[in-house]
Scaffold this motif. Structure first.
Motif, PDB file in Angstrom:
ATOM      1  N   LEU A  80       0.815  -1.213   0.000  1.00 12.60           N
ATOM      2  CA  LEU A  80       0.000   0.000   0.000  1.00 12.60           C
ATOM      3  C   LEU A  80       0.849   1.265   0.000  1.00 12.60           C
ATOM      4  CD1 LEU A  80      -2.775  -1.081   2.534  1.00 12.60           C
ATOM      5  CD2 LEU A  80      -2.957  -0.914   0.037  1.00 12.60           C
ATOM      6  N   GLY A  81       2.183   1.087  -0.047  1.00 14.90           N
ATOM      7  CA  GLY A  81       3.073   2.243  -0.131  1.00 14.90           C
ATOM      8  C   GLY A  81       3.689   2.684   1.183  1.00 14.90           C
ATOM      9  N   TYR A  82       3.445   1.953   2.256  1.00 12.55           N
ATOM     10  CA  TYR A  82       4.048   2.283   3.554  1.00 12.55           C
ATOM     11  C   TYR A  82       5.350   1.502   3.680  1.00 12.55           C
ATOM     12  CZ  TYR A  82      -0.584   4.146   4.458  1.00 12.55           C
ATOM     13  OH  TYR A  82      -1.753   4.866   4.380  1.00 12.55           O
ATOM     14  N   GLU A  83       6.433   2.077   3.162  1.00 11.36           N
ATOM     15  CA  GLU A  83       7.705   1.364   3.065  1.00 11.36           C
ATOM     16  C   GLU A  83       8.431   1.219   4.389  1.00 11.36           C
ATOM     17  OE1 GLU A  83       9.914   3.333   0.027  1.00 11.36           O
ATOM     18  OE2 GLU A  83       8.486   2.772  -1.528  1.00 11.36           O
ATOM     19  N   HIS A  84       8.170   2.081   5.333  1.00 10.67           N
ATOM     20  CA  HIS A  84       8.822   2.007   6.639  1.00 10.67           C
ATOM     21  C   HIS A  84       7.915   1.248   7.603  1.00 10.67           C
ATOM     22  CE1 HIS A  84      11.979   4.634   5.271  1.00 10.67           C
ATOM     23  NE2 HIS A  84      11.047   5.421   4.766  1.00 10.67           N
ATOM     24  N   THR A  85       7.758  -0.029   7.335  1.00 13.06           N
ATOM     25  CA  THR A  85       6.839  -0.893   8.062  1.00 13.06           C
ATOM     26  C   THR A  85       7.573  -2.142   8.506  1.00 13.06           C
ATOM     27  OG1 THR A  85       5.002  -0.144   6.677  1.00 13.06           O
ATOM     28  CG2 THR A  85       4.688  -2.193   7.862  1.00 13.06           C
ATOM     29  N   LEU A  86       7.242  -2.617   9.702  1.00 16.95           N
ATOM     30  CA  LEU A  86       7.768  -3.902  10.129  1.00 16.95           C
ATOM     31  C   LEU A  86       6.713  -4.639  10.925  1.00 16.95           C
ATOM     32  CD1 LEU A  86       8.719  -3.788  13.406  1.00 16.95           C
ATOM     33  CD2 LEU A  86      10.324  -2.198  12.381  1.00 16.95           C
ATOM     34  N   ALA A  87       6.876  -5.926  10.991  1.00 17.72           N
ATOM     35  CA  ALA A  87       5.941  -6.787  11.724  1.00 17.72           C
ATOM     36  C   ALA A  87       6.666  -7.403  12.907  1.00 17.72           C
ATOM     37  CB  ALA A  87       5.402  -7.881  10.809  1.00 17.72           C
ATOM     38  N   THR A  88       5.958  -7.513  14.026  1.00 14.52           N
ATOM     39  CA  THR A  88       6.574  -8.097  15.209  1.00 14.52           C
ATOM     40  C   THR A  88       6.523  -9.620  15.188  1.00 14.52           C
ATOM     41  OG1 THR A  88       4.486  -7.954  16.420  1.00 14.52           O
ATOM     42  CG2 THR A  88       6.050  -6.125  16.677  1.00 14.52           C
ATOM     43  N   LEU A  89       5.694 -10.192  14.345  1.00 12.95           N
ATOM     44  CA  LEU A  89       5.531 -11.646  14.257  1.00 12.95           C
ATOM     45  C   LEU A  89       5.164 -12.245  15.611  1.00 12.95           C
ATOM     46  CD1 LEU A  89       8.502 -12.460  11.882  1.00 12.95           C
ATOM     47  CD2 LEU A  89       6.103 -12.140  11.281  1.00 12.95           C
ATOM     48  N   GLY A  90       4.239 -11.635  16.259  1.00  8.80           N
ATOM     49  CA  GLY A  90       3.763 -12.082  17.555  1.00  8.80           C
ATOM     50  C   GLY A  90       3.033 -10.936  18.223  1.00  8.80           C
ATOM     51  N   ALA A  91       2.596 -11.179  19.427  1.00  8.14           N
ATOM     52  CA  ALA A  91       1.783 -10.190  20.130  1.00  8.14           C
ATOM     53  C   ALA A  91       2.597  -9.262  21.018  1.00  8.14           C
ATOM     54  CB  ALA A  91       0.714 -10.904  20.944  1.00  8.14           C
ATOM     55  N   HIS A  92       3.917  -9.284  20.879  1.00  9.80           N
ATOM     56  CA  HIS A  92       4.716  -8.369  21.695  1.00  9.80           C
ATOM     57  C   HIS A  92       6.075  -8.121  21.037  1.00  9.80           C
ATOM     58  CE1 HIS A  92       6.356 -12.242  22.937  1.00  9.80           C
ATOM     59  NE2 HIS A  92       7.422 -11.600  23.330  1.00  9.80           N
ATOM     60  N   LEU A  93       6.699  -7.028  21.436  1.00  5.97           N
ATOM     61  CA  LEU A  93       8.044  -6.711  20.979  1.00  5.97           C
ATOM     62  C   LEU A  93       9.061  -7.490  21.800  1.00  5.97           C
ATOM     63  CD1 LEU A  93       7.829  -2.818  20.865  1.00  5.97           C
ATOM     64  CD2 LEU A  93       8.045  -4.321  18.902  1.00  5.97           C
ATOM     65  N   THR A  94      10.071  -7.991  21.150  1.00  8.52           N
ATOM     66  CA  THR A  94      11.161  -8.604  21.895  1.00  8.52           C
ATOM     67  C   THR A  94      12.131  -7.494  22.307  1.00  8.52           C
ATOM     68  OG1 THR A  94      12.567  -8.959  19.969  1.00  8.52           O
ATOM     69  CG2 THR A  94      10.975 -10.717  20.513  1.00  8.52           C
ATOM     70  N   GLU A  95      13.026  -7.802  23.216  1.00  9.55           N
ATOM     71  CA  GLU A  95      14.042  -6.821  23.612  1.00  9.55           C
ATOM     72  C   GLU A  95      14.908  -6.418  22.422  1.00  9.55           C
ATOM     73  OE1 GLU A  95      16.294  -7.532  27.171  1.00  9.55           O
ATOM     74  OE2 GLU A  95      14.592  -8.539  28.115  1.00  9.55           O
ATOM     75  N   LEU A  96      15.223  -7.363  21.564  1.00 13.26           N
ATOM     76  CA  LEU A  96      16.020  -7.067  20.374  1.00 13.26           C
ATOM     77  C   LEU A  96      15.265  -6.111  19.448  1.00 13.26           C
ATOM     78  CD1 LEU A  96      18.461  -7.416  18.533  1.00 13.26           C
ATOM     79  CD2 LEU A  96      17.388  -9.498  17.646  1.00 13.26           C
ATOM     80  N   GLN A  97      13.979  -6.373  19.218  1.00 12.52           N
ATOM     81  CA  GLN A  97      13.199  -5.487  18.357  1.00 12.52           C
ATOM     82  C   GLN A  97      13.127  -4.080  18.940  1.00 12.52           C
ATOM     83  OE1 GLN A  97       9.729  -7.985  18.375  1.00 12.52           O
ATOM     84  NE2 GLN A  97      10.063  -8.642  16.259  1.00 12.52           N
ATOM     85  N   LEU A  98      12.908  -3.980  20.237  1.00 13.82           N
ATOM     86  CA  LEU A  98      12.853  -2.677  20.891  1.00 13.82           C
ATOM     87  C   LEU A  98      14.192  -1.952  20.740  1.00 13.82           C
ATOM     88  CD1 LEU A  98      11.390  -0.581  22.576  1.00 13.82           C
ATOM     89  CD2 LEU A  98      12.060  -1.859  24.616  1.00 13.82           C
ATOM     90  N   SER A  99      15.279  -2.661  20.925  1.00 14.98           N
ATOM     91  CA  SER A  99      16.609  -2.080  20.777  1.00 14.98           C
ATOM     92  C   SER A  99      16.835  -1.583  19.353  1.00 14.98           C
ATOM     93  CB  SER A  99      17.668  -3.116  21.153  1.00 14.98           C
ATOM     94  OG  SER A  99      18.950  -2.619  20.918  1.00 14.98           O
ATOM     95  N   LEU A 100      16.414  -2.362  18.372  1.00 13.34           N
ATOM     96  CA  LEU A 100      16.581  -1.961  16.973  1.00 13.34           C
ATOM     97  C   LEU A 100      15.750  -0.723  16.647  1.00 13.34           C
ATOM     98  CD1 LEU A 100      16.588  -5.463  15.248  1.00 13.34           C
ATOM     99  CD2 LEU A 100      18.539  -3.914  15.542  1.00 13.34           C
ATOM    100  N   VAL A 101      14.518  -0.668  17.151  1.00 10.98           N
ATOM    101  CA  VAL A 101      13.677   0.508  16.920  1.00 10.98           C
ATOM    102  C   VAL A 101      14.332   1.739  17.549  1.00 10.98           C
ATOM    103  CG1 VAL A 101      11.457   1.589  17.474  1.00 10.98           C
ATOM    104  CG2 VAL A 101      11.521  -0.758  16.639  1.00 10.98           C
TER     105      VAL A 101
END
Length: 108
Positions: free
Chosen positions: A7-28
């Motif tokens: 749909l054109g939202y190029e800065h998008t990511l999926a958590t692949l679950g119902a919560h953020l991991t510590e690694l995902q939070l750190s990357l964000v």
């Protein structure tokens, strides 16, 4: 995330679950986004996950808002117009002196 990219939202990511991991939070945090907008399924589980993630992001000093789709919809099935409307009306989450307060994240 694939649907959002389509749909054109190029800065998008999926958590692949119902919560953020510590690694995902750190990357964000390292990416230092201007804002993170959470878009989850419009059911109780999706809203609960968005609230939990919003608290985690806000506590880490990441600007965050929560977008709500109409009840019963999920991002994978919603139309482009419904997603655009949800993103345009996303509500911010703020921290007040160390105590989180969510500005109305439920529809209504």
């Amino acid at each position: 995330a694939i649907r959002m990219w389509g749909l054109g939202y190029e800065h998008t990511l999926a958590t692949l679950g119902a919560h953020l991991t510590e690694l995902q939070l750190s990357l964000v945090q390292r990416l230092r986004p201007r804002i993170v907008v959470l878009l989850r399924d419009a059911d109780n589980a999706g809203r609960a996950a968005a609230i939990t993630e919003a608290r985690e992001l806000a506590s880490a000093m990441v600007p965050v808002s929560i977008a709500n789709l109409a009840p019963g919809f999920d991002p994978g099935l919603a139309s482009a117009v419904e997603i655009q409307r949800a993103l345009a009306t996303a509500r911010p989450v703020e921290l007040d002196y160390g105590v989180e307060s969510l500005k109305e994240v439920q529809n209504g």
